[in-house]
Scaffold this active site. Structure first.
Site, PDB file in Angstrom:
ATOM      1  N   ASP A 282      69.113 -91.692  -9.444  1.00  0.00           N
ATOM      2  CA  ASP A 282      67.872 -91.188  -8.887  1.00  0.00           C
ATOM      3  C   ASP A 282      67.075 -90.472  -9.976  1.00  0.00           C
ATOM      4  OD1 ASP A 282      66.280 -90.786  -6.470  1.00  0.00           O
ATOM      5  OD2 ASP A 282      66.707 -88.663  -6.760  1.00  0.00           O
ATOM      6  N   GLU A 329      66.324 -95.862 -10.918  1.00  0.00           N
ATOM      7  CA  GLU A 329      65.231 -95.560  -9.988  1.00  0.00           C
ATOM      8  C   GLU A 329      64.040 -95.146 -10.842  1.00  0.00           C
ATOM      9  OE1 GLU A 329      62.438 -93.543  -8.634  1.00  0.00           O
ATOM     10  OE2 GLU A 329      63.928 -91.941  -8.442  1.00  0.00           O
ATOM     11  N   ASP A 383      63.231 -92.576   1.192  1.00  0.00           N
ATOM     12  CA  ASP A 383      62.082 -91.673   1.110  1.00  0.00           C
ATOM     13  C   ASP A 383      60.821 -92.259   1.750  1.00  0.00           C
ATOM     14  OD1 ASP A 383      63.253 -89.497  -0.152  1.00  0.00           O
ATOM     15  OD2 ASP A 383      62.905 -90.284  -2.163  1.00  0.00           O
TER      16      ASP A 383
END
Length: 493
Positions: A282, A329, A383
């Site tokens: 991430d 990501e 998200d």
């Protein structure tokens, strides 16, 4: 090899104990994946969630989430009675009520631990002691941290009044819960792997301030003399928020990390490589440059970009760990330097179809005709809104309502769609693309709306609680997914 998979955090599984876990329904979901031609199960971080019940704000980067331990498995082991796991009141089936679930499961996990230690010597005890020895590098510190945190009423470690040695039984109980977590997870992963399903894990680049990591290694983080963050992580104003995102995680002292040969990072990744097959990192862009915000800030408007460790970190990792099974990501404000770092290491990046139609430019990298093979395409992520929610929701982003309507119109024209089953249009678009890997949240396969959204970035409350119901996982759905994966060459055979 072209593959596809489904994004579903285990907390979203059905079950009568108020939250999904590693019990029966985890295995049923694995069977559903196999029957649907899916070769990947992507999860969110599996650590013990802290602030806001977020899996991205864990009390440890190495420990497991106690709430995921299956109580039914503990009954089968003789550590709990069947009546123990019957809640005094029925839990909701469509969402996690963390306020009710946490005390319910915590009390039963403690009861199971006490029964385990009363039992005496057994094969399970031998496994427990072996686990404690093998994982001592992080387990000892975490167990003490967790026991002290409980003794101090759950407040952040900088506010602890009791800082001495915790009760040894409390520490042992914490170790037992971790033993059960890893034991149950490894059994589930083995079951998945035997059926041709790989697990994609999620590794947040930053860790929570209120964690065993920061408490036990303060020299590796940018803290003031009282242990509070001097600087914190986040991102500047973006698609999700006009004032940016102020995450609150303390930033690393990369100079101190480098002086140790990046040992903390190597140990963290090595541990995760034993638990999952692929690791999504991430906020990958933070390795090239990270956004530094003053520690007392409440928004991310006033910050600055600072140099990250870049190639030096990945070189150190690869030297000890071999090939790094990372997905980068690379969403948000991304520079050419970030792309170059990603490509030098051969990490696949991410493409999100919900971002494909807001920019009319033909060079937009999110448009499917610009995909490269070495990437992972998502209909949406944890998200994002669900695809149905995104399509019907106007005024949810920083775009004007007029621009959002134009975005939806471009999407329908691109897909030659009437919008009646826009979630299947997106899934088909992802599966048909050139991307080697396609992933979509279960919410999209089920055609669910905004009520099933997992997280709203920059909003701390009411996230992470969605669950699907048993009746929603129908054979017709797995049959349809299998047919589409066969049509678009994603059966992985």
């Amino acid at each position: 090899m072209r593959k596809s998979g489904i994004l579903l955090h285990p907390t979203s599984l059905p079950g009568r104990c108020g939250i999904g876990d590693f019990g029966t329904w985890a295995y049923r979901f694995a069977d559903f994946l196999m029957e649907g031609g899916q070769r990947l199960w992507q999860v969110l971080p599996l650590g013990p969630p802290g602030y806001g019940n977020s899996p991205y704000q864990c009390f440890s980067s190495m420990a497991g989430n106690p709430l995921l331990v299956s109580l039914q498995t503990l009954v089968e082991q003789g550590l709990l009675n069947a009546d123990d796991v019957k809640p005094s009141r029925a839990f909701a089936s469509t969402h996690v009520d963390f306020g009710a679930v946490i005390p319910f499961k915590t009390a039963l996990l403690r009861k199971a631990a006490q029964a385990f230690f009363r039992r005496g010597h057994s094969e399970l005890h031998r496994e427990f002691h072996q686990f404690c020895t093998e994982e001592a590098s992080w387990l000892d510190r975490y167990a003490v941290f967790a026991a002290l945190k409980e003794k101090n009423g759950g407040v952040a470690w900088t506010h602890w009044k009791h800082r001495g040695k915790p009760d040894s039984q409390d520490v042992r109980d914490q170790k037992f819960v971790q033993f059960e977590f890893f034991r149950q997870w490894r059994a589930l992963k083995k079951y998945c792997n035997e059926r041709g399903i790989q697990i994609i894990g999620d590794l947040p680049i930053f860790v929570a301030h209120d964690s065993a990591d920061v408490w036990g290694n303060p020299e590796l983080f940018d803290l003031d003399k009282d242990g509070n963050p001097r600087t914190i992580a986040g991102v500047p104003p973006d698609y999700f928020s006009a004032t940016g995102q102020c995450w609150g995680n303390p930033l690393y002292r990369w100079d101190a990390m480098a002086a140790t040969g990046y040992r903390w990072w190597i140990d963290r990744v090595r541990s995760m490589m034993q638990l999952v097959d692929v690791i999504r990192i991430d906020h990958f862009r933070g390795f090239e440059k990270f956004y530094e915000i003053p520690g007392d800030a409440t928004t991310a408007v006033n910050g600055r970009w600072m140099e990250g460790p870049g190639d030096k970190l990945f070189t150190a990792m690869e030297k000890e760990l071999g090939r790094l099974p990372f997905i980068a990501e690379d969403l948000g404000f991304i520079t050419a330097e970030v792309h170059a770092l990603r490509d030098r290491w051969g990490f696949p990046g991410m493409r999100v179809l919900q971002f494909a139609f807001g920019n009319p430019s033909p060079s937009d990298p999110f448009k499917p005709y610009n995909f490269v093979r070495n990437c992972v395409v998502y209909t949406g992520t944890h998200d994002n809104e669900t695809t149905v929610g995104w399509f019907h929701g106007i005024g949810e982003s920083t775009l004007s309502a007029e621009n959002e309507r134009a975005e939806r119109k471009r999407a329908l024209l691109y897909m030659h769609s009437d919008g009646r089953e826009v979630h299947w249009d997106f899934i088909r678009l992802a599966l048909a693309s050139v991307a080697d890997i396609a992933v979509f949240p279960l919410q999209d396969a089920l055609g669910l709306g905004s009520e099933a959204r997992m997280n709203r970035p920059a909003i701390a409350e009411n996230n992470w609680h969605w669950r699907f119901e048993e009746k929603q996982l129908k054979p017709e759905l797995s049959n349809k997914l299998h047919l589409m994966c066969e049509l678009y060459g994603r059966l992985g055979v």
